[in-house]
Design a protein around this motif. Structure first.
Motif, PDB file in Angstrom:
ATOM      1  N   SER A   9       0.816  -1.212   0.000  1.00 54.06           N
ATOM      2  CA  SER A   9       0.000   0.000   0.000  1.00 54.06           C
ATOM      3  C   SER A   9       0.852   1.265   0.000  1.00 54.06           C
ATOM      4  CB  SER A   9      -0.982  -0.005   1.174  1.00 54.06           C
ATOM      5  OG  SER A   9      -0.380  -0.472   2.337  1.00 54.06           O
TER       6      SER A   9
ATOM      7  N   LYS B 149       1.593   1.723  -3.585  1.00 53.64           N
ATOM      8  CA  LYS B 149       0.418   2.112  -4.380  1.00 53.64           C
ATOM      9  C   LYS B 149       0.033   3.568  -4.143  1.00 53.64           C
ATOM     10  CE  LYS B 149      -4.446   1.186  -5.275  1.00 53.64           C
ATOM     11  NZ  LYS B 149      -5.582   0.259  -5.157  1.00 53.64           N
ATOM     12  N   TYR B 150      -0.002   3.978  -2.874  1.00 59.08           N
ATOM     13  CA  TYR B 150      -0.554   5.297  -2.557  1.00 59.08           C
ATOM     14  C   TYR B 150       0.493   6.407  -2.515  1.00 59.08           C
ATOM     15  CZ  TYR B 150      -4.900   2.850  -1.702  1.00 59.08           C
ATOM     16  OH  TYR B 150      -6.037   2.085  -1.864  1.00 59.08           O
TER      17      TYR B 150
ATOM     18  N   THR C 132       2.656   7.593  -4.871  1.00 57.62           N
ATOM     19  CA  THR C 132       3.026   7.516  -6.290  1.00 57.62           C
ATOM     20  C   THR C 132       4.332   8.246  -6.573  1.00 57.62           C
ATOM     21  OG1 THR C 132       1.605   9.439  -6.709  1.00 57.62           O
ATOM     22  CG2 THR C 132       0.636   7.251  -7.041  1.00 57.62           C
TER      23      THR C 132
ATOM     24  N   GLU D 129      -7.725  -4.826  -2.616  1.00 55.32           N
ATOM     25  CA  GLU D 129      -6.847  -3.979  -3.428  1.00 55.32           C
ATOM     26  C   GLU D 129      -6.518  -4.647  -4.756  1.00 55.32           C
ATOM     27  OE1 GLU D 129      -6.093  -0.994  -3.075  1.00 55.32           O
ATOM     28  OE2 GLU D 129      -5.854  -0.412  -0.972  1.00 55.32           O
TER      29      GLU D 129
ATOM     30  N   ASP E 223     -10.296  10.273  -0.569  1.00 60.95           N
ATOM     31  CA  ASP E 223      -9.853   9.832  -1.896  1.00 60.95           C
ATOM     32  C   ASP E 223     -10.302   8.411  -2.243  1.00 60.95           C
ATOM     33  OD1 ASP E 223      -8.517  12.245  -2.224  1.00 60.95           O
ATOM     34  OD2 ASP E 223      -6.660  11.479  -1.359  1.00 60.95           O
TER      35      ASP E 223
ATOM     36  N   TRP F 260      -1.220   4.497   3.707  1.00 62.84           N
ATOM     37  CA  TRP F 260      -2.335   4.939   2.862  1.00 62.84           C
ATOM     38  C   TRP F 260      -2.151   6.364   2.347  1.00 62.84           C
ATOM     39  CZ3 TRP F 260      -6.040   3.132   7.243  1.00 62.84           C
ATOM     40  CH2 TRP F 260      -6.268   1.746   7.135  1.00 62.84           C
ATOM     41  N   ASN F 261      -1.020   6.996   2.668  1.00 65.30           N
ATOM     42  CA  ASN F 261      -0.790   8.400   2.299  1.00 65.30           C
ATOM     43  C   ASN F 261      -1.895   9.292   2.852  1.00 65.30           C
ATOM     44  OD1 ASN F 261       0.579  10.537   1.206  1.00 65.30           O
ATOM     45  ND2 ASN F 261       0.097  10.086  -0.932  1.00 65.30           N
TER      46      ASN F 261
END
Length: 589
Positions: free
Chosen positions: A207, A210-211, A213, A404, A448, A478-479
């Motif tokens: 994650s 993914k989050y 970027t 996910e 988001d 999760w940013n």
């Protein structure tokens, strides 16, 4: 095996070793590495890297959903720097790598040597996981260094992909070679603990990639999500653990945290305490004292995300925002009453409302780790085991990874999120994937996210694992770190000032809130009733929101920098002075 809080005398010589220090050879080393008993005794030292008896129950003390009496400097504007940072400490890694390099005596069976190497590699993976989540890129070192290894000793900060892949390889080795499949008191590493840790670490990395970027690694995230799924499936189908339900929906989850003996049906790793050996914790003291702990109080936006017992969002109730404390606690997920003091909670067999007279700021006072007798409140007296890993976490990790990947099914939901909600007495939404977005949790927490399944998994994770030390890393991966600064620290609804309040409706007034510009309440109440000033020149930390909810610490700003620096800690400046090739990320320089 009880967690040991000291090193064996033979290893104490190395307790302050850094990467370039090597213990002198001696006859004692042959005694350690030449017998299985010696290997076991050495392996005990690795456990010192786990949370200690004094911090295992306070791992979430810095989180978005907990109001406290003093902000961590990490959340204050310009208060945290490389000069004040810490944690760039490699002693434990040095100890592990020395063991792995030395565990090669042929008079110990290969199976035994591999078993203890598996334990060592479990702890190396655990050590590096903590370093990556704290600092980001760190150097990978898998040998006991000598003073001539200048390329490593004075190397740069390394590559996270290299480190993460080595971590997972270490855990694969641990699972394949650790012979222990059960632990009588939950405090010993087993092969299943290795799989559980793998699901935790691979989920963090998947994650985060993914989050975040900005790393340019999003295309590789699924590789790690698949590792979560594979490890979890192996544990779920072959392992000995399951969800504990023996105490019914009202008590089963909390029993995991207040039992003297770890409930190993679900608890996969724990710190075990022993009254006879005077190995105790101060959990009650920390969670009930007006001075010893932070007076940690849950905030209303988090409490609002705990479902009704029929599986519907609490915030769907008409007039939910003006429900008084007693009413908002009715017909909720039973984890609410196992997490905070709710109406009906008792201490010493007597009703005990939230304690505003010296502890709670918001009205939502935690009880997850506390025993329900006041004799434990004033010292290091607690005997209850503290879970560090639970099967419930593995189910949550599995569900999130499957979601996910876009592969989650109704069957997955039923055996993971549905099983946890059923254990908590929830009757609706436990067998099928959700299809409707809860706008409250989306707007308050995860703006988001437009996938209703992911939103519900995140809800479930924050409720099931509250106070267990996951929250800050979850927000980082999760940013979503900005929630640390933006979530309001609000509490219970106060319909009017100068009104005596019987919070649990047991017939006894518990608190009265009054205008802090006055000298005290205009209504006479008993001496034991908490009298809390709202606003005024001396009480600017306790105020009311515009919609009449308690609010704490509004006067002090929590900061989350736009440049994202708080997703990492800076390497301490003294380490950079010693090694000019180490560089902090630009925002910490």
């Amino acid at each position: 095996m009880k967690k040991i809080f000291y090193l064996l005398s033979i290893l104490a010589l190395c307790s302050s070793c850094e990467l370039n220090e090597f213990p002198e050879s001696s006859a004692l080393e042959e005694d350690v590495f030449g017998t299985e008993g010696g290997l076991r005794r050495y392996s005990i030292s690795f456990y010192n890297d786990l949370p200690s008896s004094s911090d295992a129950y306070r791992l979430d003390q810095m989180s978005d959903y907990g109001a406290v009496n003093n902000l961590d400097n990490f959340l204050k504007l310009n208060a945290y720097t490389a000069q004040t940072s810490s944690g760039w400490d490699w002693k434990n890694l040095r100890n592990i790598n020395h063991f792995l390099a030395s565990n090669n005596r042929s008079n110990v069976s290969e199976t035994s040597r591999n078993h203890y190497n598996g334990v060592a590699r479990f702890f190396r993976a655990y050590f590096y996981y903590k370093m990556v989540t704290r600092f980001g890129d760190v150097p990978w070192v898998d040998k006991a260094l000598s003073i001539t290894d200048n390329d490593i000793l004075y190397g740069d900060r390394g590559d996270r992909t290299v480190v993460m892949d080595h971590i997972l390889a270490d855990l694969d080795y641990a699972y394949a070679n650790i012979q222990t499949s059960s632990s009588t008191d939950g405090s010993e590493i087993t092969k299943w603990t290795a799989l559980g840790l793998k699901t935790r670490i691979a989920l963090f990395e998947a994650s985060f990639r993914k989050y975040h970027t900005e790393l340019g690694l999003a295309s590789t995230a699924n590789k790690y999500y698949k590792q979560v799924v594979d490890a979890a499936q192996e544990l779920m189908t072959k392992g000995p653990h399951s969800i504990y339900t023996a105490k019914g929906p009202e008590l089963s989850q909390r029993q995991l945290f207040v039992s003297d003996a770890a409930v190993t049906q679900e608890v996969m790793l724990a710190i075990a305490f022993n009254k006879n050996l005077a190995i105790l914790s101060s959990a009650n003291w920390y969670w009930t004292s007006p001075t010893y702990g932070p007076r940690y109080s849950f905030v209303r936006p988090f409490i609002n995300t705990i479902l009704n017992r029929d599986g519907t969002p609490y915030t769907n109730r008409t007039g939910y925002n003006t429900q008084e404390f007693y009413d908002e606690c009715q017909n909720r997920d039973y984890r609410l009453s196992q997490l905070i003091r709710t109406p009906g909670y008792k201490i010493d067999g007597k009703p005990a409302a939230p304690n505003f007279n010296g502890y709670s700021y918001t009205g939502y006072q935690p009880i997850k780790y506390t025993l329900d007798e006041s004799k434990y409140d004033n010292g290091q007296l607690n005997t209850n085991a503290i879970p560090l890993m639970r099967y419930a976490e593995v189910l949550l990790n599995y569900a999130e990874a499957r979601a996910e990947l876009g592969e989650i099914t109704d069957g997955d939901w039923q055996k993971t999120i549905g099983a946890l909600r059923s254990r908590a007495g929830i009757t609706g939404g436990t067998s099928q994937l959700p299809t409707v977005i809860d706008t409250y949790i989306k707007e308050k927490f995860f703006k988001d996210i437009d996938n209703p399944v992911l939103l519900e998994i995140r809800r479930e994770r924050q409720v099931e694992l509250a106070l267990e030390g996951f929250r800050f890393n979850d927000l980082k991966r999760w940013n979503a770190g900005h929630i640390m600064a933006s979530l309001e620290w609000s509490g219970i609804y106060i319909p009017e000032l100068d009104k005596p309040m019987d919070l649990d409706r047991d017939g006894t007034v518990d608190v009265i809130f009054y205008d802090g510009n006055n000298k005290g309440p205009s209504v006479t109440v008993g001496a034991k009733v908490a009298k809390i000033a709202i606003g005024g020149p001396a009480t600017n930390y306790q105020t009311l929101t515009a919609d009449k909810h308690l609010e704490w610490f509004k006067a002090q700003t929590r900061t989350w920098y736009d440049d994202g620096r708080q997703y990492y800690y800076p390497i301490p400046s003294n380490a950079i002075v010693l090694n000019k090739n180490l560089k902090n990320y630009p925002f910490w320089q």
